[in-house]
Motif scaffolding. Structure first.
Motif, short mmCIF file in Angstrom:
data_model
loop_
_atom_site.label_atom_id
_atom_site.label_comp_id
_atom_site.label_asym_id
_atom_site.label_seq_id
_atom_site.Cartn_x
_atom_site.Cartn_y
_atom_site.Cartn_z
N ASN A 1 0.31 -1.16 -0.19
CA ASN A 1 -0.36 0.05 0.53
C ASN A 1 1.23 0.77 -0.21
O ASN A 1 0.87 2.26 0.51
N THR A 2 1.70 1.20 -0.55
CA THR A 2 3.12 2.51 -1.14
C THR A 2 2.76 2.98 -2.71
O THR A 2 2.92 2.08 -3.33
N VAL A 3 3.41 3.85 -2.70
CA VAL A 3 3.88 4.48 -3.60
C VAL A 3 4.84 5.19 -3.57
O VAL A 3 5.46 5.60 -3.02
N TYR A 4 5.87 5.53 -4.90
CA TYR A 4 7.06 6.05 -5.10
C TYR A 4 7.49 6.60 -6.23
O TYR A 4 6.68 6.77 -6.80
N LEU A 5 8.61 7.06 -5.75
CA LEU A 5 9.05 8.19 -7.32
C LEU A 5 10.26 7.48 -7.26
O LEU A 5 11.23 8.43 -5.93
N GLN A 6 10.77 7.37 -7.83
CA GLN A 6 12.16 7.17 -8.23
C GLN A 6 12.06 8.62 -9.61
O GLN A 6 12.09 8.52 -10.04
N MET A 7 13.92 9.38 -8.65
CA MET A 7 14.35 10.52 -9.29
C MET A 7 15.75 10.47 -9.82
O MET A 7 16.22 10.03 -8.83
N ASN A 8 16.09 10.44 -10.63
CA ASN A 8 17.57 9.73 -11.08
C ASN A 8 17.30 10.89 -11.61
O ASN A 8 16.32 11.90 -12.67
N SER A 9 19.02 11.71 -12.54
CA SER A 9 19.54 12.49 -13.40
C SER A 9 19.23 14.57 -12.34
O SER A 9 18.14 14.98 -13.09
N LEU A 10 18.40 14.18 -10.95
CA LEU A 10 18.02 15.50 -10.43
C LEU A 10 19.62 16.62 -10.32
O LEU A 10 20.28 16.59 -10.66
N ILE A 11 18.90 17.55 -10.66
CA ILE A 11 18.82 18.85 -10.76
C ILE A 11 18.71 19.44 -9.40
O ILE A 11 17.11 19.46 -8.97
N PRO A 12 19.56 21.08 -9.51
CA PRO A 12 18.81 22.19 -8.09
C PRO A 12 17.59 22.35 -8.72
O PRO A 12 16.78 22.57 -6.99
N GLU A 13 16.83 22.23 -10.26
CA GLU A 13 16.26 22.95 -9.51
C GLU A 13 15.08 21.71 -9.04
O GLU A 13 13.68 21.96 -9.25
N ASP A 14 15.66 21.05 -8.85
CA ASP A 14 14.44 19.76 -8.53
C ASP A 14 13.89 20.17 -6.93
O ASP A 14 13.36 19.20 -6.48
N THR A 15 15.22 20.84 -6.45
CA THR A 15 14.96 20.71 -5.27
C THR A 15 13.48 21.79 -4.32
O THR A 15 13.12 22.16 -5.14
N ALA A 16 12.93 20.95 -3.47
CA ALA A 16 11.35 21.21 -2.89
C ALA A 16 10.63 20.52 -1.89
O ALA A 16 11.90 19.27 -1.60
#
Length: 122
Positions: free
Chosen positions: A74-89
């Motif tokens: 019962n879990t949702v995931y968000l895999q985040m690759n190639s992160l950039i500074p604009e993804d900061t939040a």
């Protein structure tokens, strides 16, 4: 009572990866539209991705982020690759009640988690 609890945020360098998790209670993720949103300081909350029987992504993360769900956990995931500074939040998990249509509009989501901070350093 529906509760969403996010985890997995942290500090990462540009080009790095993180996987966010959203554990749901009181409602099954398999029967809900689940979404991820983010909010940077001084900016409005913006859509990142959502999942139901299919998936939908913001253009800014398409090809870099992947949303998925584990119905057993019962879990949702968000895999985040190639992160950039604009993804900061602060990243928030959200759920729609009684709907199956994917949407990027925050107001159409009924339940929200408390958020988890993601910081990408340059």
């Amino acid at each position: 009572q529906v509760q969403l609890v996010e985890s997995g945020g942290g500090l990462v360098q540009t080009g790095g990866s993180l996987r966010l998790s959203c554990a749901a209670s009181g409602r099954t993720v398999s029967s809900s539209v689940m979404g991820w949103f983010r909010q940077a300081p001084g900016k409005e909350r913006e859509f990142v991705a959502c999942i139901s029987w299919s998936t939908y992504y913001a253009d800014s993360v398409k090809g870099r982020f992947t949303i998925s769900r584990d119905n057993v956990k019962n879990t949702v995931y968000l895999q985040m690759n190639s992160l950039i500074p604009e993804d900061t939040a602060v990243y928030y998990c959200a759920a729609r009640r009684g709907a199956t249509q994917l949407t990027s509009t925050p107001a159409r989501y009924d339940y929200w988690g408390q958020g988890t901070q993601v910081t990408v350093s340059s």
